[in-house]
Scaffold this active site. Structure first.
Site, PDB file in Angstrom:
ATOM      1  CD  GLU A 269      34.399  22.228 170.419  1.00  0.00           C
ATOM      2  OE1 GLU A 269      35.394  22.121 169.667  1.00  0.00           O
ATOM      3  OE2 GLU A 269      33.338  21.616 170.240  1.00  0.00           O
TER       4      GLU A 269
ATOM      5  CD  GLU B 123      33.896  24.744 165.639  1.00  0.00           C
ATOM      6  OE1 GLU B 123      33.150  25.726 165.812  1.00  0.00           O
ATOM      7  OE2 GLU B 123      34.794  24.441 166.444  1.00  0.00           O
TER       8      GLU B 123
END
Ligand SMILES: NC(=O)c1ccc[n+]([C@@H]2O[C@H](COP(=O)([O-])OP(=O)(O)OC[C@H]3O[C@@H](n4cnc5c(N)ncnc54)[C@H](O)[C@@H]3O)[C@@H](O)[C@H]2O)c1
Length: 699
Positions: free
Chosen positions: A105, A125
């Site tokens: 990210e 995640e």
């Protein structure tokens, strides 16, 4: 500070340095923003490179901070990414080895990305019951296309950088470095080449669409529903990615955050995060330092080519370690070998194993009838009949022939490892390696530590457990070790429940609905009801205080041992494994209740689940108290990997934490009032009572 700042001519390089994987903990985030501020304030600097030291660009968020205020402390990851995006000077991510989660990210917030080949790229995640929370679901589809990005986000699996770079139209990587070694140099050159480029490209400004629109997301939802079962996160990944195609970027970001925060507090995500930490904790033994020098294991011997010996051998063959199996008779060796061969051949047939791999594995396997031929093995594992007299003979032979320093392990499930060690003159080299059946499939390995087992023997066995891809958990010596000692209490409750009015099928259904792979009666039929029968007979002399339902004995008296005899708690059709409720068993149960003078009562599924699971919890607490397990999370690992406990509940101890230990202790007090149950057993274990009183948890 966990990020270094260095200027190379007109390029500033910020290097995250937070071993082992440059986790984006608070100090690393401060390092990044400080570096950006310095670089932007230095007129000599024209461009900025962000990279990672050692073995990763960045593995992502620091899991220790998860759910704690530290994760949100400024600068949080979102603020760091905004600072990167807003940098007036171009920022280039130089990516290598591992670029995952928050690390990816962060890279997506940079203006440019250059990657080394061989980098593992992922948004994992979902494996922690979450979705990416710092823009991953909004930015990745913009650079890779909706489909590829969603596949990565829903699976959490890593993809190699060169594979991503080869996708037509991809915008994830602006450049691939020729090799990992040249990445640093190439990143500097690339940064210089874009130093004057304006306006700076931002992923947030890129378009995001799927040509099929709603139809595609409908299809994706159906796909995910099938595989996600008890977990909410995968479906939420679809929602978040869909919003990237429908909402403005900032609205999509807000939506992603909303989902992320809600998931963070779900029991499923807590359970998966617990599992992540528990798995790492289990490999650590409090009094055995991590740098303990291990013994070298280059070859293994296995005694006994039966059910367990064969499966155990396959684990080592699969890991490329030569195995020699010893039996008493050639016929037993031939039989054992034929089963190993058949197992591998079925894998080849199903396309799970290549023929050359099969040949390699079989070439590592040899057999013998003579102990003298085992003497050079580094590790020998005994898997003969479960009788102390037989074990004595075997261990005396092993003591006679094995070279000094060889590790002597027993796969016993119920015998005292200290007694077995005492058959030798080298008890320090003796250890239990309790595999579960089928040993080539089941993940769990209980490593049983005798009172004299040497620390380097333990460290070696834990390491070899990892090498053969098992979850190794240390247990002290006690009857049943961790797993079976607890399951006895669970089975006892199942028996009482049937006496009181439940049917075996009701109990099984309730437990399966809770998430157990199999209810206790179906499990008994699979494992063989005679095993429990033998234990109860032994208990009658050893522990006369322990109360049991007699129903299971009556079943065994009818010869109904389970699937292997074609009948157990259930009926079975020849060659099939479907459990069919049995009228005969039902009648037997009713008759037995009459004998006992019990009027059956209606029992709720909640009561069934509570009594069975809390029985595990109370015995588990005693196991921790007794020092048989080093920590409660080890017990969870045993149950998740060896007993089919539902992953989304995080193990029995974690489940108790989520219910609240005060509530668990209260329920136990209620069960004590039931005259058909065992009031002494339900006295909450002192550790549990203490934690409940202090509003604490096992973890
Ligand atoms: N079956 C399970 O589910 C399971 C699970 C965990 C542990 N165990 C333990 O593993 C051990 C073996 O169990 P199993 O189910 O494989 O039994 P098994 O009966 O299938 O196999 C035992 C093998 O040992 C051989 N054997 C017996 N005495 C021997 C001797 N003196 N020397 C050499 N070989 C000898 C037998 O010929 C037989 O092939 C036991 O200690 C058992 O408690 C079994």
């Amino acid at each position: 500070m966990t990020a270094e700042y260095k200027v190379h001519g007109d390029v500033a390089v910020i290097t995250m340095n937070n071993p082992p994987v440059n986790g984006l903990g608070h100090a690393t985030r401060v390092g990044l923003t400080d570096g950006l501020t310095r670089a932007n304030a230095d007129a000599a600097v024209k461009a900025i490179v962000i990279t990672g030291a050692g073995k990763a660009f960045s593995g992502g968020a620091d899991i220790k901070e998860f759910g704690s205020p530290k994760a949100l402390a400024e600068p949080n990851l979102l603020s760091v990414i905004i600072a990167v995006e807003n940098s007036p000077k171009p920022v280039v991510a130089a990516i290598h080895t591992v670029c995952m989660g928050g690390g990816l990210e962060l890279a997506l917030g940079c203006h440019y990305r250059i990657a080394a080949p061989g980098t593992n790229v992922a948004l994992p995640e979902v494996k922690l019951g979450l979705i990416p929370g710092a823009g991953g679901t909004q930015r990745l589809p913009r650079v890779l296309g909706v489909e590829t990005a969603l596949n990565m986000i829903v699976s959490g699996e890593p993809v190699k950088s060169e594979m991503l770079a080869s996708l037509p139209g991809q915008k994830l990587f602006d450049k691939m470095a020729a090799a990992p070694e040249s990445l640093a140099e190439e990143a500097l050159a690339y940064a210089r080449s874009v130093a004057d480029a304006r306006p700076l490209p931002l992923v947030r400004n890129m378009p995001c669409k799927h040509p099929l629109g709603d139809a595609y997301f409908q299809f994706a939802r159906n796909m995910v529903k099938g595989m996600a079962k008890n977990f909410p996160a995968p479906a939420k990944c679809v929602d978040a990615v869909e919003s990237a195609t429908k909402k403005k970027f900032d609205e999509g970001m807000a939506y992603e955050r909303e989902i992320f925060t809600a998931l963070m507090f779900t029991p499923e995500s807590r359970a998966l995060r617990h599992l992540f930490v528990a798995e790492r904790a289990a490999s650590k033994i409090p009094d055995v330092p991590e740098d303990t020098v291990k013994r070298e294991i280059k070859s293994v011997a296995v005694i006994g080519a039966g059910t367990m010996g064969g499966g155990i051998s396959m684990n080592f063959l699969n890991a490329g370690i030569p195995v020699k199996i010893l039996e008493m008779k050639q016929e037993a060796l031939d039989k054992g070998l034929a089963i190993i061969r058949k197992n591998y051949e079925s894998q080849v047939k199903r396309g799970k194993l290549k023929q050359d791999k099969y040949d390699q594995r079989m070439a590592l396997l040899s057999t013998t009838l003579s102990y003298d031929e085992l003497k050079d093995a580094d590790l020998v594992i005994e898997a003969v009949f479960e009788e102390l007299g037989v074990k004595e003979k075997v261990f005396k032979e092993l003591d006679r022939v094995m070279k000094p320093g060889a590790i002597l392990a027993s796969n016993t499930s119920t015998l005292d490892v200290d007694k077995i060690a005492a058959f030798t003159k080298r008890p320090q080299d003796v250890v239990g390696m309790h595999f579960f059946s089928p040993a080539n499939v089941m993940k769990l390995l209980e490593v049983v530590r005798g009172k004299e087992t040497a620390k380097d023997v333990l460290a070696t066995v834990m390491a070899i457990g990892k090498k053969i891809k098992k979850t190794a958990v240390v247990s002290g010596v006690c009857d049943g070790f961790i797993g079976n000692r607890m399951i006895e209490q669970y089975s006892r409750q199942a028996g009482f429940l049937v006496d009181e009015g439940a049917t075996p099928q009701q109990v099984d259904k309730a437990m399966e609905k809770f998430g157990m792979a199999m209810g206790p009666f179906r499990m008994g039929d699979l494992a063989g009801n005679d095993i429990g029968w033998a234990i109860r007979k032994r208990r009658a002399t050893e522990r006369a205080d322990m109360k049991y339902s007699r129903t299971a004995d009556k079943l065994c008296e009818l010869g109904r041992f389970g699937q292997k005899t074609g009948a157990g708690w259930y009926d079975y059709e020849a060659g099939k494994r479907d459990a069919i409720p049995s009228a005969l068993v039902e009648k037997m149960i009713e008759d037995h209740r009459k004998e006992l003078g019990i009027t059956p009562r209606k029992i709720s599924d909640d009561e069934i689940v509570q009594r069975l699971v809390f029985a595990l919890v109370n015995e588990g607490a005693r196991i921790v108290e007794d020092g048989i397990a080093s920590r409660a999370s080890d017990i969870d690992m045993v149950y998740l990997t060896g007993y089919g406990f539902p992953m989304h509940r995080g193990g029995p101890m974690m489940y108790a934490d989520q219910v609240g230990l005060f509530n668990v202790a209260q329920a136990m007090k209620r069960f004590q009032q039931n005259p058909r149950d065992d009031a002494a057993f339900w006295e909450p274990a002192p550790l549990l009572a203490k934690l409940a009183a202090e509003s604490k948890t096992f973890s």
